[in-house]
Design a protein around this motif. Structure first.
Motif, short mmCIF file in Angstrom:
data_model
loop_
_atom_site.label_atom_id
_atom_site.label_comp_id
_atom_site.label_asym_id
_atom_site.label_seq_id
_atom_site.Cartn_x
_atom_site.Cartn_y
_atom_site.Cartn_z
N PHE A 91 1.11 -1.17 0.00
CA PHE A 91 -0.08 -0.09 -0.28
C PHE A 91 0.95 1.05 0.17
O PHE A 91 0.28 2.35 -0.90
CB PHE A 91 -0.28 -0.05 1.61
CG PHE A 91 -2.59 -0.96 0.85
CD1 PHE A 91 -3.97 -0.04 0.24
CD2 PHE A 91 -2.66 -2.04 1.38
CE1 PHE A 91 -4.97 -0.32 0.19
CE2 PHE A 91 -3.68 -2.49 0.90
CZ PHE A 91 -4.91 -1.79 0.30
N LEU A 92 2.15 0.64 0.77
CA LEU A 92 2.79 2.25 0.95
C LEU A 92 3.14 2.74 -0.73
O LEU A 92 3.35 3.46 -1.13
CB LEU A 92 4.26 2.60 1.86
CG LEU A 92 4.81 3.79 1.88
CD1 LEU A 92 4.26 4.84 1.88
CD2 LEU A 92 5.52 3.24 3.05
N TYR A 110 -2.78 15.39 -10.70
CA TYR A 110 -3.30 16.23 -9.77
C TYR A 110 -4.05 15.97 -8.98
O TYR A 110 -5.51 15.12 -8.94
CB TYR A 110 -4.04 17.43 -11.25
CG TYR A 110 -3.41 17.74 -11.87
CD1 TYR A 110 -3.44 16.92 -13.63
CD2 TYR A 110 -2.07 18.70 -11.74
CE1 TYR A 110 -2.46 17.63 -14.40
CE2 TYR A 110 -1.44 19.21 -12.78
CZ TYR A 110 -1.54 18.43 -14.50
OH TYR A 110 -1.58 18.86 -15.13
N GLY A 111 -4.17 15.85 -7.30
CA GLY A 111 -4.13 15.92 -6.12
C GLY A 111 -4.04 14.33 -6.53
O GLY A 111 -3.82 13.87 -6.73
N LEU A 112 -4.79 13.92 -5.02
CA LEU A 112 -4.54 12.90 -4.06
C LEU A 112 -4.95 11.95 -5.20
O LEU A 112 -6.45 11.62 -5.58
CB LEU A 112 -5.05 12.47 -3.04
CG LEU A 112 -4.30 13.76 -1.97
CD1 LEU A 112 -5.16 13.71 -0.71
CD2 LEU A 112 -2.66 13.64 -1.49
N LEU A 127 1.89 6.40 -7.23
CA LEU A 127 0.76 6.90 -7.62
C LEU A 127 0.92 8.58 -7.61
O LEU A 127 0.32 9.80 -8.47
CB LEU A 127 -0.52 6.66 -6.78
CG LEU A 127 -1.54 5.89 -7.23
CD1 LEU A 127 -2.30 5.19 -6.39
CD2 LEU A 127 -2.09 5.26 -8.76
N LEU A 128 1.26 9.04 -6.15
CA LEU A 128 1.77 10.51 -5.82
C LEU A 128 3.00 10.85 -6.66
O LEU A 128 2.72 11.93 -7.53
CB LEU A 128 2.31 11.00 -4.49
CG LEU A 128 0.96 10.06 -3.41
CD1 LEU A 128 1.29 10.40 -2.23
CD2 LEU A 128 -0.07 11.53 -3.73
N LEU A 129 4.00 10.30 -7.34
CA LEU A 129 4.57 10.43 -8.47
C LEU A 129 4.54 10.46 -9.78
O LEU A 129 5.18 10.48 -10.71
CB LEU A 129 6.42 9.75 -7.82
CG LEU A 129 6.85 9.77 -6.38
CD1 LEU A 129 8.07 8.57 -6.08
CD2 LEU A 129 6.90 11.28 -6.34
N ILE A 140 -7.16 3.39 -5.48
CA ILE A 140 -5.03 2.57 -4.72
C ILE A 140 -5.46 1.74 -4.30
O ILE A 140 -5.00 0.80 -4.26
CB ILE A 140 -5.09 3.65 -2.97
CG1 ILE A 140 -4.78 4.97 -3.21
CG2 ILE A 140 -3.67 3.23 -2.51
CD1 ILE A 140 -4.71 6.02 -2.33
N VAL A 141 -6.58 0.98 -3.64
CA VAL A 141 -6.91 -0.11 -3.79
C VAL A 141 -7.05 -0.79 -5.23
O VAL A 141 -6.61 -2.37 -4.90
CB VAL A 141 -8.83 0.13 -2.91
CG1 VAL A 141 -8.36 -1.93 -2.61
CG2 VAL A 141 -8.30 0.16 -1.14
N ASN A 142 -7.55 -0.73 -5.79
CA ASN A 142 -7.47 -1.21 -7.01
C ASN A 142 -6.28 -1.35 -7.45
O ASN A 142 -5.59 -2.62 -8.26
CB ASN A 142 -8.33 -0.57 -8.09
CG ASN A 142 -9.91 -1.09 -8.29
OD1 ASN A 142 -9.91 -1.66 -7.57
ND2 ASN A 142 -10.86 0.58 -7.39
N ARG A 143 -5.19 -0.52 -7.23
CA ARG A 143 -3.64 -0.52 -8.15
C ARG A 143 -3.08 -1.65 -7.15
O ARG A 143 -2.53 -2.63 -7.52
CB ARG A 143 -3.16 0.42 -7.69
CG ARG A 143 -1.70 0.57 -8.85
CD ARG A 143 -1.47 0.50 -10.07
NE ARG A 143 -2.30 1.47 -10.52
CZ ARG A 143 -1.36 2.60 -10.71
NH1 ARG A 143 -0.14 2.67 -10.74
NH2 ARG A 143 -2.27 3.90 -11.65
#
Length: 359
Positions: A210-211, A224-226, A217-219, A232-235
């Protein structure tokens, strides 16, 4: 480490025959062992607790519930003394589970062989217990370091508190936090199917996944945005589907995002226990849950998020089945409803006090 064969053994001979006492005492003391004898079942359990090996006749076992209830491999090592040409009628047979059987009368070499075997077995068990102790310590460190994340730091109008009670055996329960600023943070809580080393290690791997996924995803460019909780869960599901399938395992998951500016909780529930939301305005609670299955049930599962608004004084509680499946002396489960009612009754307290009351 001294060899197992060189260890002096404390032996109890429990038999009604003086001849058997003498035969066994002579053969065993000649080998340098400490020997005690008894011809009665009185205080047999107490005598055995001070011995490494017990040589016990069936007629004395009948008067010792401790021996009747024992399972092989538990201390002390128990050897049943059987006699040649003696058979009890079926309705008088004593059923118990010794570790070995010695037929008497026996030659000194046969007696010595049985004790040598007992020494090897108990020595190996002691070594195994020591290794298991080391493993338990390592697993405890894993749970502390990787399965239980640190609470968020300074928050704008919110408090977070946690507690965890170590299970008797390692488990796959995990909890982690991702804080973005003083107004927004995520909570991820889950449980890997099963217990033991496999579950604990896979729980640690899940928190790490998860981390890493959140960082990726943030990088990602042009984002744009979170990333949303469902993204996140699907990834993570896509990354872990193969490993979960190969291990024939699954992970229940609840991923919550708390936006303190918008006063909104957005969550993805994948088969985890229902999140408790106490509303201060309505003085009532709701149990939040989604419709998704745990991670690992289906590689094609599409995880969807749901949102709920909250107000000042509201309380959210995320938990594992270690709470709801706790039992009292009568075997009654604590249960989700009782947990929710307890939260409601202490809802005006600060987060730490509520946690202490739950404990």
């Amino acid at each position: 480490m001294p060899s197992i064969e060189s260890r002096r053994v404390r032996i109890l001979v429990a038999d009604t025959s003086p001849e058997t006492h003498e035969m066994l005492r002579s053969a065993l003391e000649m080998r340098g062992h400490d020997v005690a004898v008894t011809n009665t079942a009185a205080n047999l359990q107490g005598l055995l607790e001070h011995c490494d090996v017990g040589l016990i006749s069936d007629d004395l076992v009948a008067g010792c519930p401790f021996l009747l209830a024992r399972t092989p491999g538990t201390a002390p090592y128990a050897i049943s003394l059987a006699r040649l040409a003696v058979s009890s009628p079926p309705d008088e047979q004593i059923i118990w589970q010794p570790d070995d059987v010695l037929t008497c009368p026996a030659a000194p070499a046969a007696i010595a062989a049985r004790i040598d075997l007992a020494q090897r077995v108990t020595g190996l068990k002691q070594a195994l217990d020591e290794r298991m102790g080391e493993l338990a310590d390592t697993l405890g460190r894993i749970q502390d370091s990787f399965l239980l994340g640190e609470c968020p730091g300074i928050l704008n109008g919110a408090q977070v508190a946690t507690f965890a009670v170590p299970a008797e055996t390692a488990a796959g329960d995990f909890l982690d936090f991702h804080q973005y600023d003083e107004n927004c943070f995520d909570v991820v809580i889950g449980d890997v199917m099963g217990k033991g080393v496999k579950a604990a290690l896979f729980g640690a791997a899940t928190t790490t996944r998860f981390l890493r996924t959140l960082q990726q995803l943030l990088l990602e460019p042009k984002r744009y945005g979170l990333p949303s909780p469902e993204m996140i869960v699907n990834r993570v599901r896509g990354k872990m589907a193969r490993q979960l399938s190969e291990m024939e395992s699954f992970v229940t998951i609840c991923y919550c995002r708390f936006d303190l500016e918008q006063k909104r909780c957005t969550l993805v529930d994948g088969g985890h226990l229902r999140t408790i939301h106490f509303s201060a305005q309505d003085a009532s609670y709701n149990l939040l849950e989604g419709s998704n299955m745990p991670l690992g049930f289906s590689a094609a599962e599409s995880y969807e998020q749901t949102s709920v608004r909250f107000g000042d004084g509201d309380v959210f509680v995320l938990y594992s089945d270690g709470i709801t499946e706790a039992q009292n002396a009568a075997g009654e489960y604590f249960g989700c409803e009782r947990l929710a009612e307890l939260v409601a009754s202490h809802s005006s307290a600060d987060a730490r006090t509520i946690i202490d009351r739950l404990r």
